[in-house]
Design a protein around this motif. Sequence first.
Motif, PDB file in Angstrom:
ATOM      1  N   GLY A   1      -4.457  -1.949  -4.308  1.00 40.91           N
ATOM      2  CA  GLY A   1      -3.961  -2.312  -5.585  1.00 40.91           C
ATOM      3  C   GLY A   1      -3.841  -1.214  -6.630  1.00 40.91           C
ATOM      4  N   GLY A   2      -4.208   0.097  -6.369  1.00 40.92           N
ATOM      5  CA  GLY A   2      -3.810   1.142  -7.300  1.00 40.92           C
ATOM      6  C   GLY A   2      -2.291   1.252  -7.236  1.00 40.92           C
ATOM      7  N   GLY A   3      -1.754   1.121  -6.050  1.00 41.92           N
ATOM      8  CA  GLY A   3      -0.309   1.085  -5.847  1.00 41.92           C
ATOM      9  C   GLY A   3       0.255  -0.230  -6.351  1.00 41.92           C
ATOM     10  N   THR A   4       1.549  -0.234  -6.620  1.00 42.84           N
ATOM     11  CA  THR A   4       2.129  -1.388  -7.306  1.00 42.84           C
ATOM     12  C   THR A   4       2.932  -2.310  -6.396  1.00 42.84           C
ATOM     13  OG1 THR A   4       3.978   0.039  -7.916  1.00 42.84           O
ATOM     14  CG2 THR A   4       2.230  -0.242  -9.540  1.00 42.84           C
ATOM     15  N   SER A   5       3.111  -1.950  -5.135  1.00 38.41           N
ATOM     16  CA  SER A   5       3.983  -2.773  -4.292  1.00 38.41           C
ATOM     17  C   SER A   5       3.627  -2.654  -2.820  1.00 38.41           C
ATOM     18  CB  SER A   5       5.435  -2.326  -4.486  1.00 38.41           C
ATOM     19  OG  SER A   5       6.295  -2.995  -3.580  1.00 38.41           O
ATOM     20  N   PHE A   6       3.771  -3.751  -2.106  1.00 44.12           N
ATOM     21  CA  PHE A   6       3.659  -3.720  -0.650  1.00 44.12           C
ATOM     22  C   PHE A   6       4.950  -3.216   0.000  1.00 44.12           C
ATOM     23  CE2 PHE A   6       0.146  -6.730  -1.279  1.00 44.12           C
ATOM     24  CZ  PHE A   6      -0.730  -6.350  -0.275  1.00 44.12           C
ATOM     25  N   SER A   7       6.026  -3.158  -0.771  1.00 44.11           N
ATOM     26  CA  SER A   7       7.321  -2.866  -0.148  1.00 44.11           C
ATOM     27  C   SER A   7       7.474  -1.390   0.209  1.00 44.11           C
ATOM     28  CB  SER A   7       8.471  -3.268  -1.068  1.00 44.11           C
ATOM     29  OG  SER A   7       9.688  -2.880  -0.446  1.00 44.11           O
ATOM     30  N   PRO A   8       7.717  -1.091   1.486  1.00 41.24           N
ATOM     31  CA  PRO A   8       7.964   0.295   1.888  1.00 41.24           C
ATOM     32  C   PRO A   8       9.166   0.899   1.156  1.00 41.24           C
ATOM     33  CG  PRO A   8       7.582  -1.066   3.814  1.00 41.24           C
ATOM     34  CD  PRO A   8       7.713  -2.001   2.642  1.00 41.24           C
ATOM     35  N   PHE A   9      10.130   0.055   0.745  1.00 43.90           N
ATOM     36  CA  PHE A   9      11.290   0.593   0.019  1.00 43.90           C
ATOM     37  C   PHE A   9      10.852   1.134  -1.334  1.00 43.90           C
ATOM     38  CE2 PHE A   9      12.852  -2.772   2.861  1.00 43.90           C
ATOM     39  CZ  PHE A   9      13.562  -1.959   3.733  1.00 43.90           C
ATOM     40  N   HIS A  10       9.975   0.411  -2.013  1.00 44.45           N
ATOM     41  CA  HIS A  10       9.479   0.888  -3.307  1.00 44.45           C
ATOM     42  C   HIS A  10       8.672   2.180  -3.137  1.00 44.45           C
ATOM     43  CE1 HIS A  10       9.832  -3.358  -5.316  1.00 44.45           C
ATOM     44  NE2 HIS A  10      10.972  -2.883  -4.862  1.00 44.45           N
ATOM     45  N   THR A  11       7.872   2.240  -2.075  1.00 49.18           N
ATOM     46  CA  THR A  11       7.062   3.454  -1.842  1.00 49.18           C
ATOM     47  C   THR A  11       7.964   4.652  -1.519  1.00 49.18           C
ATOM     48  OG1 THR A  11       5.222   2.100  -1.065  1.00 49.18           O
ATOM     49  CG2 THR A  11       5.203   4.429  -0.432  1.00 49.18           C
ATOM     50  N   MET A  12       8.975   4.436  -0.677  1.00 52.28           N
ATOM     51  CA  MET A  12       9.879   5.544  -0.345  1.00 52.28           C
ATOM     52  C   MET A  12      10.631   6.044  -1.575  1.00 52.28           C
ATOM     53  SD  MET A  12      11.399   4.608   3.468  1.00 52.28           S
ATOM     54  CE  MET A  12      11.888   2.909   3.168  1.00 52.28           C
ATOM     55  N   LEU A  13      11.048   5.098  -2.433  1.00 53.95           N
ATOM     56  CA  LEU A  13      11.772   5.508  -3.644  1.00 53.95           C
ATOM     57  C   LEU A  13      10.849   6.306  -4.573  1.00 53.95           C
ATOM     58  CD1 LEU A  13      14.294   5.533  -5.372  1.00 53.95           C
ATOM     59  CD2 LEU A  13      13.655   3.273  -6.257  1.00 53.95           C
ATOM     60  N   ALA A  14       9.619   5.853  -4.727  1.00 54.17           N
ATOM     61  CA  ALA A  14       8.667   6.581  -5.576  1.00 54.17           C
ATOM     62  C   ALA A  14       8.399   7.976  -4.997  1.00 54.17           C
ATOM     63  CB  ALA A  14       7.367   5.789  -5.720  1.00 54.17           C
ATOM     64  N   ALA A  15       8.311   8.069  -3.675  1.00 54.24           N
ATOM     65  CA  ALA A  15       8.105   9.380  -3.031  1.00 54.24           C
ATOM     66  C   ALA A  15       9.294  10.293  -3.317  1.00 54.24           C
ATOM     67  CB  ALA A  15       7.914   9.208  -1.522  1.00 54.24           C
TER      68      ALA A  15
ATOM     69  N   GLY B   1      -0.431  17.566   8.103  1.00 54.89           N
ATOM     70  CA  GLY B   1       0.305  16.328   8.335  1.00 54.89           C
ATOM     71  C   GLY B   1       0.112  15.321   7.204  1.00 54.89           C
ATOM     72  N   TYR B   2       1.123  14.501   7.004  1.00 53.20           N
ATOM     73  CA  TYR B   2       1.011  13.435   6.005  1.00 53.20           C
ATOM     74  C   TYR B   2       2.049  12.346   6.280  1.00 53.20           C
ATOM     75  CZ  TYR B   2       4.963  15.911   3.812  1.00 53.20           C
ATOM     76  OH  TYR B   2       6.176  16.528   3.574  1.00 53.20           O
ATOM     77  N   GLY B   3       1.840  11.201   5.655  1.00 51.34           N
ATOM     78  CA  GLY B   3       2.811  10.114   5.716  1.00 51.34           C
ATOM     79  C   GLY B   3       2.635   9.253   4.478  1.00 51.34           C
ATOM     80  N   LEU B   4       3.419   8.191   4.379  1.00 52.74           N
ATOM     81  CA  LEU B   4       3.450   7.404   3.141  1.00 52.74           C
ATOM     82  C   LEU B   4       2.546   6.171   3.205  1.00 52.74           C
ATOM     83  CD1 LEU B   4       7.248   7.532   2.202  1.00 52.74           C
ATOM     84  CD2 LEU B   4       5.362   8.938   1.325  1.00 52.74           C
ATOM     85  N   ALA B   5       2.127   5.744   2.027  1.00 48.69           N
ATOM     86  CA  ALA B   5       1.189   4.627   1.914  1.00 48.69           C
ATOM     87  C   ALA B   5       1.380   3.916   0.580  1.00 48.69           C
ATOM     88  CB  ALA B   5      -0.240   5.142   2.027  1.00 48.69           C
ATOM     89  N   SER B   6       1.020   2.629   0.555  1.00 50.03           N
ATOM     90  CA  SER B   6       1.174   1.848  -0.681  1.00 50.03           C
ATOM     91  C   SER B   6      -0.016   2.007  -1.624  1.00 50.03           C
ATOM     92  CB  SER B   6       1.339   0.366  -0.338  1.00 50.03           C
ATOM     93  OG  SER B   6       0.117  -0.159   0.171  1.00 50.03           O
TER      94      SER B   6
END
Length: 426
Positions: A320-334, A312-317
């Motif tokens: 601060g290693g990640g660059t954005s709090f926005s779930p839209f940015h995370t989904m696009l990067a995924a 199992g897995y899911g998405l995460a920001s």
Amino acid sequence: HLYRSALLRFADDGTALYEEDGLLATAPDDQGVQRVHAAGAWRALAPLYLPQASQPVTHWPGRIIAPGFVDMHVHYPQLDVIGSPAEGLLPWLENYTFPHESRFADAGYAAGVAGFFLDELQRNGVTTALTFATSHPGSVDALMAQAQARRLRLIAGKVLQDRHSPDGVRDATEQSLIDTEALIQRWHGKGRLGYAITPRFAPTSTPQQLSGAGALAARYPDVWVQSHVAENQQEIRWAQELFPGTRSYLDVYARVGLLRVRAVYAHCIHFDDEDRAAMRESGAVAAVCPTSNLFLGSGQFDFAGADRMGFGYGLASDVGGGTSFSPFHTMLAAYYVGREGQTKTGLSLAPQRLWWLHTAGAARALGLDGVVGNLQPGCEADFVVLNPAATPLLARRTAGAAHLDELLFAMIVLGDDRLIERTVIA
Ligand code: GUN
Ligand code: FE
């Protein structure tokens, strides 16, 4: 409450269900938490709910009600190190992250950052997060107290790191475990809050601290476990030197009882199939952090490998290693990462799947299936109100969407915090 608007939710198999003209009915449970009573087409549900409504319907024309987002891995103290340039993970920790986290020894400082962090989650439509604090127990209290006041479903833990860490963040083996147990008792299951036993990663814990964490994980089976694994090649070599005789980096955690249901490992990039099978067999899950992995140059999560071996897995920001709090940015990067890893044509990560992995899918991975991340009957009513006309280009592109996948993808590609018009907490 009764809400009328377009409505997005998910079926059990992850398929998106969408009503152009929907009705969401919520009612409080014994604890006063609003839960979804019904969700569906206005035409079908209005005749049942309107006659007995005690309040007027809240109508949001042109808007979309959607499940609040679930961030499976984020560091609240790291919002001030976002975008710090470094040659990979270990220099980034040493030069920016550890010095900054040492400031959280000051409870007043921690409280200020905690408030900013929770505001930022809310502005971005994130209603549940599994978050690291720092090694200072007061950093957990600062966050939990404010999350409780906001009635958020939030899971957090004090970082365990008793070696290879500078003064100011290094904790003491025995005391760190005593502090962890006290924090479990203070916060776990209080209202909507949960606790996570949080060894930072294998290289910064002694074998004694890891074993102690594993013993607590066995004594408190419904408490979460969170850590990092197999993020970066240099880190992996270091872990192997420090724990000779283990089969792999993941095996370090397995041997001390830290691979179990409700254990969430960030990154899981450089895995082999034995590691993937160990995740599946133990019920541990991965928090996939694509903006972080791209920013720190760590590597890329193998979505196809995870699906083939079935863990199992899911998405995460990973802010601060990640660059954005926005779930839209995370989904696009995924999407970029999933696409890159794919040799054949076709969409490995279709828009509905991306969205599911950051809502109902992430909730399922956390063991909160049917609790958050969805708007099916019984779920806690944490939701966002999206304004697809928030920017000129979004308005134009979403109006031109021919079907649901195009609409979702337009929002994933063009969306940010402006798309979140409001965030409603149950
Ligand atoms: N590994 C150990 N600590 C950290 C951290 O704070 N961020 C990331 N991305 N990886 C880690
Ligand atoms: Fe992290």
